[in-house]
Enzyme design. Structure first.
Site, short mmCIF file in Angstrom:
data_model
loop_
_atom_site.label_atom_id
_atom_site.label_comp_id
_atom_site.label_asym_id
_atom_site.label_seq_id
_atom_site.Cartn_x
_atom_site.Cartn_y
_atom_site.Cartn_z
N SER A 136 0.84 -1.20 0.00
CA SER A 136 0.00 0.00 0.00
C SER A 136 0.87 1.25 0.00
CB SER A 136 -0.89 0.04 1.25
OG SER A 136 -1.64 -1.14 1.36
N THR A 164 1.99 -10.29 -10.71
CA THR A 164 1.24 -11.09 -11.69
C THR A 164 2.11 -11.26 -12.94
OG1 THR A 164 -0.83 -10.19 -10.81
CG2 THR A 164 -0.91 -11.18 -13.02
N GLN A 299 -38.40 -16.56 2.83
CA GLN A 299 -37.88 -15.19 2.69
C GLN A 299 -36.40 -15.11 3.04
OE1 GLN A 299 -40.05 -12.15 4.76
NE2 GLN A 299 -41.78 -12.23 3.34
N GLN A 356 -23.67 -20.15 1.45
CA GLN A 356 -24.72 -20.38 2.45
C GLN A 356 -25.97 -20.97 1.79
OE1 GLN A 356 -23.79 -19.92 5.46
NE2 GLN A 356 -25.71 -20.44 6.47
N GLU A 383 -4.27 -4.00 -6.28
CA GLU A 383 -4.53 -2.68 -6.89
C GLU A 383 -5.20 -1.72 -5.92
OE1 GLU A 383 -5.23 -2.16 -10.96
OE2 GLU A 383 -4.96 -4.28 -11.39
N THR A 385 -5.95 -1.87 -1.53
CA THR A 385 -6.87 -2.59 -0.65
C THR A 385 -8.15 -1.76 -0.44
OG1 THR A 385 -5.98 -1.53 1.32
CG2 THR A 385 -4.91 -3.58 0.64
#
Ligand SMILES: Cc1cc2nc3c(=O)[nH]c(=O)nc-3n(C[C@H](O)[C@H](O)[C@H](O)COP(=O)(O)OP(=O)(O)OC[C@H]3O[C@@H](n4cnc5c(N)ncnc54)[C@H](O)[C@@H]3O)c2cc1C
Length: 403
Positions: A136, A164, A299, A356, A383, A385
């Site tokens: 950062s 990368t 729901q 979930q 790119e 945080t």
């Protein structure tokens, strides 16, 4: 200036379908395999190059779109297919953006095509900023670039982390400190051409997600590059350094200029992952029965899906606005950061909710949602945080140097 419109034009609709078809027909069937192998998916990238999806022409055309929307639309489809393979296809674009953002027109013409090669000889680019002690905090880079005027040559030394395509790329774009006292104002970007002695790959990282994308350290040991490899040229650098020494504004710093331009695109990556998980879990919820009815009839499940759909749409609107602004004006309130922050946090939440909804199945590797959850997380880290995006936004809206 082009009007902002939510209606994609004919070209954009065609590109959207073209990338979607590739994602569905070529990427999805092999996504699990490459995730398990944790290797760069060369055959898929080569296939993308054969149809023109991986290549400088596609990138230039997409980036040349005056509405700005073509690139995020294409990226969303690509990452809907798979984020690890998507990153393998998009990774070179960061190097290309680093060159385009800081280089002279001649340097752009010479080096951006070399980040891609040709359909028959695929090449890669890597953008090397982060270091073991500076992610950062880009102002603390330790990689040094020293100039030898007699030889018109730069010598680079240092170690880059989490890069990368690092070490397997043909073209490495390296951000280094020329004058450490000036912190980020004393930095410059350099091209390290293919096969330059002294550049090597350090450790290859084993990752939580996007495992088909290659991430590694890059070691620079007395790497020598000619003066022509300094992006922007020596005259521009000298005048920037002189202004910095006199404490006059020097404009955007090399790494920051690149990241600012690419944030909506990174948001679009996260959006693709989120949409994949949402679509999958919506279908699952309609089919899975518990207590004698589809689980979506509760729901508790239906509202999760309503929330996912809304957050995804909100993310897309922010991304499209930011992409349009980047082409038609400028960011005023950190709109690029807003789009990246919102979309990446949405992707993490949506993919977790998808697990979930699938219950026990969602937690296993038999189903893709656990992979999408692992893949989503990177977008809140690289790119910039999520915390750094909030810093950018709070500074933009307040005009204050919030710490
Ligand atoms: C898969 C992957 C691919 C990557 N690809 C590249 C690449 O191609 N090129 C490249 O240059 N880099 C790349 N990176 C590096 C990435 O950009 C950095 O990891 C990222 O910027 C964060 O830096 P850091 O890891 O040093 O974390 P740190 O900066 O140490 O941050 C750690 C934590 O502290 C928080 N924090 C730090 N400073 C502040 C602050 N001022 N206020 C509030 N919170 C703060 C952060 O938000 C984070 O939560 C990649 C990383 C990964 C994991």
């Amino acid at each position: 200036m082009t009007d902002f419109s939510l209606n994609l034009n004919e070209d954009q609709l065609q590109i959207q379908k073209w990338v979607h078809d590739f994602a569905e027909g070529v990427i999805r069937p092999v996504a699990e395999e490459w995730d398990e192998r944790e290797e760069f998916p060369w055959p898929v990238v080569q296939e993308a190059a054969q149809i023109g999806l991986y290549g400088v022409d596609f990138l230039m055309n997409a980036m040349g779109d005056p509405t700005g929307l073509t690139l995020p639309v294409a990226i969303e489809e690509l990452f809907w297919g798979d984020a690890g393979i998507g990153m393998a296809i998009m990774g070179s674009a960061l190097a290309a953006a680093g060159i385009a953002g800081n280089g002279t027109p001649e340097q752009v013409m010479e080096w951006v095509p070399q980040c891609y090669g040709t359909a028959d000889n695929v090449m890669l680019g890597a953008f090397c900023v982060s270091e073991p002690d500076a992610g950062s905090d880009v102002s603390s880079l330790r990689t040094r670039a020293v100039y030898d005027e007699a030889k018109d040559e730069w010598t680079l030394n240092g170690t880059k982390a989490w890069i990368t395509n690092g070490g397997i790329a043909d073209v490495h774009v390296v951000v280094a400190s020329v004058d450490p006292k000036l912190k980020s104002k004393g930095q410059a970007s350099f091209i390290v051409p293919p096969n330059t002695p002294g550049l090597s790959m350090g450790q290859k990282y084993k990752k939580h997600g996007i495992r088909a994308s290659h991430t590694a350290e890059v070691v620079l040991d007395d790497v020598k590059v000619p003066g022509s490899c300094l992006l922007g040229g020596k005259e521009k650098l000298d005048s920037k350094l002189a202004r910095a020494r006199e404490n006059v504004s020097t404009g955007k710093q090399p790494a920051m200029a690149t990241f600012e331009a690419t944030r909506p695109a990174v948001g679009a990556q996260a959006l693709g992952v989120a949409r994949a998980a949402y679509e999958y879990s919506l279908e699952y919820a309609k089919e899975r029965h518990a207590f004698g009815k589809p689980i979506i009839m509760n729901q508790a499940i239906a509202f999760k899906l309503a929330n996912m759909a809304t957050e995804i749409d909100a993310s897309r609107l922010l991304i499209w606005r930011a992409a349009w602004l980047a082409k038609n004006g400028t960011f005023k309130n950190g709109e690029g950061s807003m789009s990246k922050w919102k979309a990446s946090e949405t992707a993490v939440r949506v993919t977790e909710e998808a697990i979930q909804i699938l219950g026990g199945y969602g937690y296993t590797r038999e189903y893709p949602v656990e992979r999408w959850h692992r893949d989503a997380k990177i977008h809140t880290i690289f790119e910039g945080t999520s915390e750094i995006q909030q810093l950018v936004i709070s500074r933009a809206i307040s005009g204050l140097r919030i710490e």
